[in-house]
Write an enzyme that holds these catalytic residues in place. Structure first.
Site, PDB file in Angstrom:
ATOM      1  N   LYS A  57       0.739  -1.316   0.076  1.00  0.00           N
ATOM      2  CA  LYS A  57      -0.106   0.012  -0.137  1.00  0.00           C
ATOM      3  C   LYS A  57       0.876   1.112   0.055  1.00  0.00           C
ATOM      4  O   LYS A  57       0.484   2.092  -0.828  1.00  0.00           O
ATOM      5  CB  LYS A  57      -0.955  -0.097   1.071  1.00  0.00           C
ATOM      6  CG  LYS A  57      -2.078  -0.983   0.924  1.00  0.00           C
ATOM      7  CD  LYS A  57      -2.757  -1.367   2.306  1.00  0.00           C
ATOM      8  CE  LYS A  57      -3.897  -2.429   2.136  1.00  0.00           C
ATOM      9  NZ  LYS A  57      -4.543  -2.906   3.234  1.00  0.00           N
ATOM     10  N   GLN A 101      -4.708  -1.398   9.591  1.00  0.00           N
ATOM     11  CA  GLN A 101      -4.557  -2.879   8.968  1.00  0.00           C
ATOM     12  C   GLN A 101      -5.069  -3.812   9.727  1.00  0.00           C
ATOM     13  O   GLN A 101      -4.731  -3.794  11.052  1.00  0.00           O
ATOM     14  CB  GLN A 101      -3.273  -3.183   8.471  1.00  0.00           C
ATOM     15  CG  GLN A 101      -2.828  -4.520   7.911  1.00  0.00           C
ATOM     16  CD  GLN A 101      -3.569  -4.372   6.494  1.00  0.00           C
ATOM     17  OE1 GLN A 101      -3.569  -3.235   5.885  1.00  0.00           O
ATOM     18  NE2 GLN A 101      -3.739  -5.660   5.917  1.00  0.00           N
ATOM     19  N   ASP A 124     -11.059   2.945   3.859  1.00  0.00           N
ATOM     20  CA  ASP A 124     -11.505   1.339   3.607  1.00  0.00           C
ATOM     21  C   ASP A 124     -12.986   1.143   3.613  1.00  0.00           C
ATOM     22  O   ASP A 124     -13.423  -0.052   2.937  1.00  0.00           O
ATOM     23  CB  ASP A 124     -10.847   0.709   5.051  1.00  0.00           C
ATOM     24  CG  ASP A 124      -9.757  -0.145   4.870  1.00  0.00           C
ATOM     25  OD1 ASP A 124      -9.592  -0.492   3.709  1.00  0.00           O
ATOM     26  OD2 ASP A 124      -8.900  -0.129   6.064  1.00  0.00           O
TER      27      ASP A 124
END
Ligand code: GUN
Length: 287
Positions: A57, A101, A124
Site C-alpha cells: 500500500k 490494517q 477502507d
C-alpha cells in the site's frame, strides 16, 4: 464437435496500471492547487502477511504521488493509545485517509477502532456509516476489494442489468458489500455462504460468480455456466504451500467466458481502489 474457447483473462495488473496513471494525473492537479493527498497507514504488531500488504500500500502511494504516513506499533499497544492516535489523525487537515490494517491483536476491538476513524477519512469503507451509505446508494467510500471487483467486471464491457450474479462468501468486507454493489448495478443477486445447500445449483445459473471464501478450489468447472464471468477474490495457500485462489483456475478457464487470475486479478485492484478513495477524500476536503 467445436470446443468452447478458453476464457478471456481479466488482467488486474493492466487495469490497475491504467487506473493508477489516471490517479497520478489527478494527484498532480490537486498538488497544483496546494493539496497533497495523504494516507495514514497504521500497523499494530508484526503479522508477516499484514506487513506485506501494508508495504504494498505504501509503495502504491509513492507510485501515484500520494503521501503515505506509515506508523507501526508493537502488538502490546493499548487500545486507548491507538484510539488517541486515530483521533489526532482525524484532526489533522493534512491527512485525508486513515487505514488501520486488520487483523488487530486480540485485546483491541476492531469495530471500535474502525468507528473511531472520521467518516470523511474512512477510505477502507468499513465503518457502519459507510456500510449504510452503500446500502442506501448514498455517496460514500466503498470497500476497496468489492469496488475493485466491480471495475474488473466493468472492464469486460458486459452490462449487469438483469444478469444473475452469485456471490460466495458473506463477510462484511467483501461478500456483503459485493452483493450490494452488484444489486446497485441492476443484477439479480444470490448470496451463498457456508450454510448454503448445494452452492453449485446456484452458480450453474449464474452469468457472474464472485468467489470470496478463502479456500482453494471452492469453485470447480462443473459449477460454472459456459461463458460466465468468474471473479476470484481468494488468496490462499494450499497444503503444499502454493498460492491459490478460491477458483480452480486451470479447469474453470475452459468453461468461463472471462476469469481473473490469482495473483494478478483482484489483488492489485484492491490497492488501486484504496488510492481512488484517498484521492476522492482529498478532493472533497479541497473543495
Ligand atoms: N486486512 C486485509 N485486507 C485489508 C484491507 O483491505 N484493509 C484493512 N484495513 N485491513 C486489511
Amino acid at each position: 464437435m467445436t470446443s468452447q474457447p478458453q476464457a478471456q483473462i481479466i488482467d488486474g495488473i493492466a487495469l490497475s496500471t491504467q487506473l493508477r496513471a489516471g490517479i497520478a494525473a489527478r494527484v498532480g492537479e490537486l498538488q497544483q492547487r496546494g493539496v497533497r493527498p495523504a494516507l495514514a497507514v497504521i500497523l499494530v504488531g508484526d503479522d508477516p502477511a499484514s506487513a506485506v500488504y501494508v508495504r504494498n500500500k505504501v509503495k502504491a502511494c509513492a507510485q501515484t504521488g500520494v503521501r503515505s504516513i506509515f506508523e507501526q506499533y508493537e502488538a502490546a499497544m493499548p487500545e486507548s493509545v491507538l484510539l488517541a492516535r486515530i483521533a489526532a489523525l482525524n484532526a489533522d487537515p493534512a491527512v485525508h485517509g486513515i487505514l488501520v490494517q486488520l487483523p488487530l491483536p486480540k485485546h483491541i476491538n476492531p469495530q471500535r477502532v474502525i468507528e473511531t476513524i472520521s467518516s470523511t477519512k474512512d477510505v477502507d469503507g468499513y465503518s457502519t456509516l459507510s456500510a449504510g451509505e452503500l446500502m442506501t446508494g448514498a455517496p460514500g467510500f466503498r470497500p476497496c476489494t468489492p469496488y475493485g471487483c466491480m471495475k474488473l467486471i466493468e472492464s469486460t464491457g458486459i452490462d449487469l442489468r438483469g444478469k444473475h450474479a452469485v456471490v460466495i462468501g458473506r463477510s462484511n468486507t467483501v461478500g456483503k458489500p459485493m452483493a450490494l454493489l452488484l444489486l446497485q448495478a441492476n443484477a439479480t443477486v444470490t448470496l451463498c455462504h457456508s450454510a448454503t445447500h448445494d452452492i453449485g445449483q446456484h452458480t450453474r445459473q449464474a452469468d457472474l460468480v464472485v468467489a470470496a471464501v478463502g479456500k482453494c478450489n471452492v469453485l470447480s468447472a462443473d459449477m460454472v455456466k459456459p461463458g460466465a464471468i468468474v471473479i476470484d477474490v481468494g488468496m490462499n495457500r494450499s497444503a503444499d504451500g502454493k498460492l491459490c485462489g478460491d477458483v480452480d483456475f486451470a479447469a474453470v478457464r475452459e468453461v468461463a467466458g472471462f476469469i481473473t487470475p490469482v495473483p494478478g486479478g483482484v489483488g492489485p485492484m484492491t490497492i488501486t481502489m484504496l488510492l481512488v478513495n484517498t484521492l476522492e477524500a482529498a478532493e472533497r476536503a479541497a473543495k
